[in-house]
Design a protein around this motif. Structure first.
Motif, PDB file in Angstrom:
ATOM      1  N   ASP A  73      -7.006  -6.719  -0.709  1.00 39.35           N
ATOM      2  CA  ASP A  73      -5.930  -5.743  -0.921  1.00 39.35           C
ATOM      3  C   ASP A  73      -6.052  -5.079  -2.299  1.00 39.35           C
ATOM      4  N   SER A  74      -6.409  -5.870  -3.319  1.00 42.74           N
ATOM      5  CA  SER A  74      -6.599  -5.303  -4.664  1.00 42.74           C
ATOM      6  C   SER A  74      -7.717  -4.270  -4.663  1.00 42.74           C
ATOM      7  N   ALA A  75      -8.811  -4.594  -3.971  1.00 41.06           N
ATOM      8  CA  ALA A  75      -9.940  -3.656  -3.872  1.00 41.06           C
ATOM      9  C   ALA A  75      -9.501  -2.392  -3.149  1.00 41.06           C
ATOM     10  N   ASN A  76      -8.641  -2.558  -2.141  1.00 35.53           N
ATOM     11  CA  ASN A  76      -8.154  -1.399  -1.390  1.00 35.53           C
ATOM     12  C   ASN A  76      -7.297  -0.493  -2.267  1.00 35.53           C
ATOM     13  N   PHE A  77      -6.440  -1.095  -3.136  1.00 36.84           N
ATOM     14  CA  PHE A  77      -5.659  -0.293  -4.086  1.00 36.84           C
ATOM     15  C   PHE A  77      -6.590   0.562  -4.942  1.00 36.84           C
ATOM     16  N   TYR A  78      -7.664  -0.050  -5.419  1.00 33.44           N
ATOM     17  CA  TYR A  78      -8.613   0.660  -6.283  1.00 33.44           C
ATOM     18  C   TYR A  78      -9.253   1.832  -5.534  1.00 33.44           C
ATOM     19  N   LYS A  79      -9.671   1.573  -4.297  1.00 34.49           N
ATOM     20  CA  LYS A  79     -10.325   2.624  -3.495  1.00 34.49           C
ATOM     21  C   LYS A  79      -9.360   3.772  -3.203  1.00 34.49           C
ATOM     22  N   ILE A  80      -8.099   3.424  -2.921  1.00 30.15           N
ATOM     23  CA  ILE A  80      -7.094   4.462  -2.638  1.00 30.15           C
ATOM     24  C   ILE A  80      -6.891   5.343  -3.875  1.00 30.15           C
ATOM     25  N   ALA A  81      -6.794   4.711  -5.059  1.00 26.77           N
ATOM     26  CA  ALA A  81      -6.605   5.491  -6.293  1.00 26.77           C
ATOM     27  C   ALA A  81      -7.782   6.428  -6.515  1.00 26.77           C
ATOM     28  N   SER A  82      -8.995   5.915  -6.346  1.00 30.59           N
ATOM     29  CA  SER A  82     -10.179   6.745  -6.546  1.00 30.59           C
ATOM     30  C   SER A  82     -10.171   7.952  -5.600  1.00 30.59           C
ATOM     31  N   LYS A  83      -9.804   7.698  -4.330  1.00 28.38           N
ATOM     32  CA  LYS A  83      -9.795   8.767  -3.318  1.00 28.38           C
ATOM     33  C   LYS A  83      -8.696   9.800  -3.597  1.00 28.38           C
ATOM     34  N   ARG A  84      -7.472   9.324  -3.820  1.00 27.29           N
ATOM     35  CA  ARG A  84      -6.342  10.244  -3.990  1.00 27.29           C
ATOM     36  C   ARG A  84      -6.477  11.081  -5.276  1.00 27.29           C
ATOM     37  N   LEU A  85      -6.878  10.442  -6.356  1.00 22.98           N
ATOM     38  CA  LEU A  85      -6.988  11.185  -7.620  1.00 22.98           C
ATOM     39  C   LEU A  85      -8.178  12.141  -7.594  1.00 22.98           C
ATOM     40  N   GLN A 125       0.840  -1.200   0.000  1.00 20.39           N
ATOM     41  CA  GLN A 125       0.000   0.000   0.000  1.00 20.39           C
ATOM     42  C   GLN A 125       0.877   1.253   0.000  1.00 20.39           C
ATOM     43  N   GLN A 126       1.992   1.208   0.721  1.00 20.43           N
ATOM     44  CA  GLN A 126       2.908   2.357   0.774  1.00 20.43           C
ATOM     45  C   GLN A 126       3.475   2.657  -0.622  1.00 20.43           C
ATOM     46  N   MET A 127       3.853   1.606  -1.354  1.00 24.82           N
ATOM     47  CA  MET A 127       4.352   1.803  -2.723  1.00 24.82           C
ATOM     48  C   MET A 127       3.274   2.426  -3.605  1.00 24.82           C
ATOM     49  N   TRP A 128       2.046   1.917  -3.472  1.00 23.07           N
ATOM     50  CA  TRP A 128       0.946   2.413  -4.300  1.00 23.07           C
ATOM     51  C   TRP A 128       0.654   3.882  -3.996  1.00 23.07           C
ATOM     52  N   GLU A 129       0.659   4.229  -2.717  1.00 24.69           N
ATOM     53  CA  GLU A 129       0.447   5.633  -2.325  1.00 24.69           C
ATOM     54  C   GLU A 129       1.543   6.511  -2.928  1.00 24.69           C
ATOM     55  N   GLU A 130       2.779   6.004  -2.914  1.00 21.12           N
ATOM     56  CA  GLU A 130       3.897   6.767  -3.470  1.00 21.12           C
ATOM     57  C   GLU A 130       3.723   6.975  -4.981  1.00 21.12           C
ATOM     58  N   SER A 131       3.325   5.932  -5.695  1.00 20.19           N
ATOM     59  CA  SER A 131       3.109   6.061  -7.145  1.00 20.19           C
ATOM     60  C   SER A 131       2.020   7.076  -7.452  1.00 20.19           C
ATOM     61  N   PRO A 168      -0.285  15.216 -14.946  1.00 21.77           N
ATOM     62  CA  PRO A 168      -0.861  14.871 -16.251  1.00 21.77           C
ATOM     63  C   PRO A 168      -2.320  15.304 -16.292  1.00 21.77           C
ATOM     64  N   THR A 169      -2.857  15.467 -17.486  1.00 21.77           N
ATOM     65  CA  THR A 169      -4.271  15.841 -17.608  1.00 21.77           C
ATOM     66  C   THR A 169      -5.179  14.618 -17.517  1.00 21.77           C
ATOM     67  N   HIS A 170      -4.575  13.424 -17.566  1.00 19.35           N
ATOM     68  CA  HIS A 170      -5.354  12.184 -17.583  1.00 19.35           C
ATOM     69  C   HIS A 170      -4.525  11.094 -16.909  1.00 19.35           C
ATOM     70  N   VAL A 171      -5.187  10.201 -16.186  1.00 22.05           N
ATOM     71  CA  VAL A 171      -4.510   9.067 -15.552  1.00 22.05           C
ATOM     72  C   VAL A 171      -5.331   7.804 -15.816  1.00 22.05           C
ATOM     73  N   SER A 172      -4.663   6.741 -16.255  1.00 16.03           N
ATOM     74  CA  SER A 172      -5.314   5.431 -16.405  1.00 16.03           C
ATOM     75  C   SER A 172      -4.724   4.497 -15.368  1.00 16.03           C
ATOM     76  N   VAL A 173      -5.591   3.848 -14.600  1.00 16.01           N
ATOM     77  CA  VAL A 173      -5.166   2.946 -13.533  1.00 16.01           C
ATOM     78  C   VAL A 173      -5.714   1.555 -13.828  1.00 16.01           C
ATOM     79  N   TYR A 174      -4.819   0.618 -14.087  1.00  7.72           N
ATOM     80  CA  TYR A 174      -5.226  -0.742 -14.443  1.00  7.72           C
ATOM     81  C   TYR A 174      -4.844  -1.722 -13.343  1.00  7.72           C
ATOM     82  N   ASP A 175      -5.763  -2.637 -13.044  1.00  7.88           N
ATOM     83  CA  ASP A 175      -5.491  -3.710 -12.103  1.00  7.88           C
ATOM     84  C   ASP A 175      -4.819  -4.848 -12.874  1.00  7.88           C
ATOM     85  N   LEU A 176      -3.710  -5.354 -12.354  1.00 10.47           N
ATOM     86  CA  LEU A 176      -2.977  -6.409 -13.053  1.00 10.47           C
ATOM     87  C   LEU A 176      -3.870  -7.619 -13.324  1.00 10.47           C
TER      88      LEU A 176
END
Length: 419
Positions: free
Chosen positions: A224-236, A177-183, A192-200
């Motif tokens: 954990d995968s669902a949590n990555f998605y939620k974090i991206a939605s919140k941070r972006l 999660q720390q790595m994902w937050e950093e990215s 960037p004007t646009h971000v695409s976030v893909y789940d492996l």
């Protein structure tokens, strides 16, 4: 337009590509453009464009062009220009077309990017994927973190290029999660004007498919995968990006027009190895092997290629409409769906989603896109009037929880459309 060349195959990739290996030139280097495989392929591509008949005779021009890969930034700008010229000559281009190209760090310099912008490219999609050296190595990416920062600097400094996207991948092996937050922080900082976030996705036949099992360490589990998605939605979202499609975020007005064409189920041409088109209600994929693709182009030129696919059945078109619409924040236009596929099916779909509207995973909205209360949704559903006269105008999945369950919810809709 598929430009399938890469320096090497990433461990998660199952696309039809041509790995150039060490012969791939450095960005802007003296050997650039001399690999005969690239020039030969572009000649084949130009033959396909020339042999493709425009869909209509009324001269409606192309609105968007997307050079996807592979790694299109390995292709010399003069060859990209040749493809653009061919498309312009065959189909015409609108006054302000969106022309996107996928680029990987380490495959271009400032001069090359300026040249691409000079020939008509006005949008870049930068394949960063991660901001950790160890994750880039683990994925088999051909670039490292130094090249990532160099590429971001080149793109942001390029005059005449305001529209660019960054790609990230979540749920990578050993990703924390720390790595994902950093990215995500580094992405927001790059502006960037646009971000695409893909789940492996673990695909059969790939290196990852041979050594990893989805949900089993070192891959993250489902929670954990669902949590990555939620974090991206919140941070972006906090950074001012609109979550306009399951995997896509943009600053206001910077949606990827090309991809929106897909989600609106509008027709599109496709050219190149393994590419898929949707014309006159027919979806068709070109051969994935270079020799078979070359044979197919020859048959297209000779007029001996016969399309075996039939026009989609009504239920297939309805399923496409639901699947593509529910990927977006706009959601499914119920009035339009009812007009195309009937009142009874539209009501059945709403009935299928009733428990999810109640739980908040699906949101019913009026024409002004204001959310309806569950009792208002029920009242509309139980009334005997036509859908066109009801308050309920759209159904969308909630963000992020509904989007996370999109596959399950869309499968339920498919069961209603084609029991």
């Amino acid at each position: 337009v598929h430009l399938p060349f890469c320096r090497k195959r990433c461990h998660y990739c199952d696309f039809p590509i041509v790995a150039l290996g060490s012969s791939a030139s450095s960005p802007g280097g003296p050997g650039e453009g001399e690999d005969p495989r690239i020039a030969d392929y572009v000649r084949l591509l130009l033959r396909e464009v020339a042999a493709t008949r425009p869909v209509s005779d009324d001269g409606v021009p192309l609105e968007t062009i997307f050079f996807g890969g592979g790694t299109p930034s390995l292709v010399p700008p003069r060859l990209v220009a040749a493809v653009l010229d061919a498309l312009r000559g065959r189909f015409g281009l609108s006054a302000c077309p969106e022309v996107s190209i996928e680029m990987d760090p380490g495959t271009f310099d400032a001069a090359k990017l300026r040249e691409l912008v000079g020939v008509g490219v006005n949008r870049v999609s930068l394949g960063v994927q991660a901001f950790q050296e160890e994750l880039l190595r683990a994925c088999g990416r051909a670039h490292g973190l130094r090249e990532v920062h160099e590429a971001v600097g080149i793109v942001t400094a390029c005059e005449g290029l305001q529209n660019w996207s960054m790609d990230l991948i979540s749920s990578l092996p050993n990703q924390t999660q720390q790595m994902w937050e950093e990215s995500l922080r580094c992405t927001v900082d790059a502006r960037p004007t646009h971000v695409s976030v893909y789940d492996l996705q673990i695909e059969q036949g790939t290196k990852f498919g041979q050594i990893y099992t989805p949900g089993v360490f070192p891959l993250p589990n489902e929670t954990d995968s669902a949590n990555f998605y939620k974090i991206a939605s919140k941070r972006l979202s906090e950074a001012g990006y609109q979550h306009y499609e399951i995997s896509s975020y943009c600053k206001p007005g910077y949606e990827c027009k090309h991809n929106v064409t897909y989600w609106q189920n509008r027709p599109f041409y496709a050219f190149g190895l393994g590419s898929a088109s949707y014309i006159n209600g027919v979806r068709f994929s070109r051969p994935r092997g270079m020799r078979n693709y070359a044979d197919w182009v020859q048959k297209l030129e000779d007029g001996t290629w016969c399309h075996e696919s039939s026009i989609s059945e009504t239920k297939d078109m309805a399923m496409d409409s639901v699947m593509l619409s529910l990927r977006t924040a706009r959601g499914l236009d119920l009035h339009s769906f009812s007009k195309s596929f009937g009142e009874a099916l539209t009501r059945s779909l709403c009935e299928t989603f009733r428990p999810f509207v109640e739980s908040g995973l699906v949101i019913a909205m009026d024409k002004e896109r204001e959310a309806l209360q569950f009792n208002e949704f029920e009242s509309d559903l139980e009334s005997e009037g036509e859908m066109s006269g009801s308050r309920m105008a759209f159904l969308r999945l909630s963000d992020p929880d509904g989007f996370l369950l999109s596959n399950e919810l869309i499968s339920l809709a498919f069961g209603t459309i084609s029991p």
